[in-house]
Design a protein around this motif. Structure first.
Motif, short mmCIF file in Angstrom:
data_model
loop_
_atom_site.label_atom_id
_atom_site.label_comp_id
_atom_site.label_asym_id
_atom_site.label_seq_id
_atom_site.Cartn_x
_atom_site.Cartn_y
_atom_site.Cartn_z
N GLU A 76 0.83 -1.20 0.00
CA GLU A 76 0.00 0.00 0.00
C GLU A 76 0.86 1.25 0.00
OE1 GLU A 76 -2.59 -0.61 3.38
OE2 GLU A 76 -4.09 -1.60 2.10
N ASP A 126 1.00 3.71 -3.01
CA ASP A 126 0.30 4.88 -2.51
C ASP A 126 -1.22 4.74 -2.66
OD1 ASP A 126 0.20 7.37 -1.26
OD2 ASP A 126 0.18 8.44 -3.18
N ALA A 127 -1.73 3.56 -2.29
CA ALA A 127 -3.18 3.31 -2.33
C ALA A 127 -3.50 2.13 -1.42
CB ALA A 127 -3.64 3.03 -3.75
N ARG A 128 -4.69 2.16 -0.85
CA ARG A 128 -5.14 1.06 0.00
C ARG A 128 -5.59 -0.12 -0.83
NH1 ARG A 128 -9.69 2.49 2.50
NH2 ARG A 128 -9.82 0.39 3.30
N LEU A 135 -7.12 -2.16 -5.75
CA LEU A 135 -6.85 -0.97 -4.94
C LEU A 135 -8.05 -0.06 -4.93
CD1 LEU A 135 -3.24 -0.19 -6.27
CD2 LEU A 135 -3.93 -1.71 -4.40
N ASP A 192 -8.20 2.97 -5.46
CA ASP A 192 -8.16 3.97 -6.53
C ASP A 192 -8.59 3.39 -7.88
OD1 ASP A 192 -5.95 2.51 -7.41
OD2 ASP A 192 -4.49 4.09 -6.97
#
Length: 116
Positions: free
Chosen positions: A4, A8-10, A30, A32
């Protein structure tokens, strides 16, 4: 968590996708909207993933094929064990046009080298 932070994303969902003698494969959805294919290996040698990244980026640069975008590769960060490569997940879902494949293959071979 390292993935993550790397992307840079969950992560909203994970699917294990098997593996080989030296690597494990998984797909991550993700938040996003990206779907990411990740290979990890507990081998301390990251050269295989470096080579795979270079090859994918060279193929992608020709524009002849649909080739996944590589999001990252290298040692697993934050004290993790082994190495990884993370790339765009492509769901091809079947056989394509073989004539178009031949034309794309010819275009790829005609493309100028992307390395020094």
């Amino acid at each position: 968590p390292w993935l993550e932070r790397t992307l840079d994303a969950r992560v909203s969902h994970t699917d294990a996708m098997g593996g080989s003698q030296w690597a494990q494969f998984a797909r991550y959805d993700l938040v996003d909207g990206r779907r990411v294919f990740v290979k990890t290996s507990t081998s301390g040698d990251c050269s295989m993933f470096r080579g795979e990244r270079a090859g994918l980026e060279a193929l992608r640069a020709t524009g002849a094929f649909v080739v996944p975008k590589v999001y990252g590769s290298g040692p697993v960060p934050e004290g993790g064990e082994g190495c990884f490569i993370a790339m765009e997940f492509l769901d091809f879902g079947g056989r394509g046009d073989q004539g178009a494949f031949g034309e794309a293959l010819a275009a790829m071979h005609a493309a100028p080298p992307s390395h020094d």
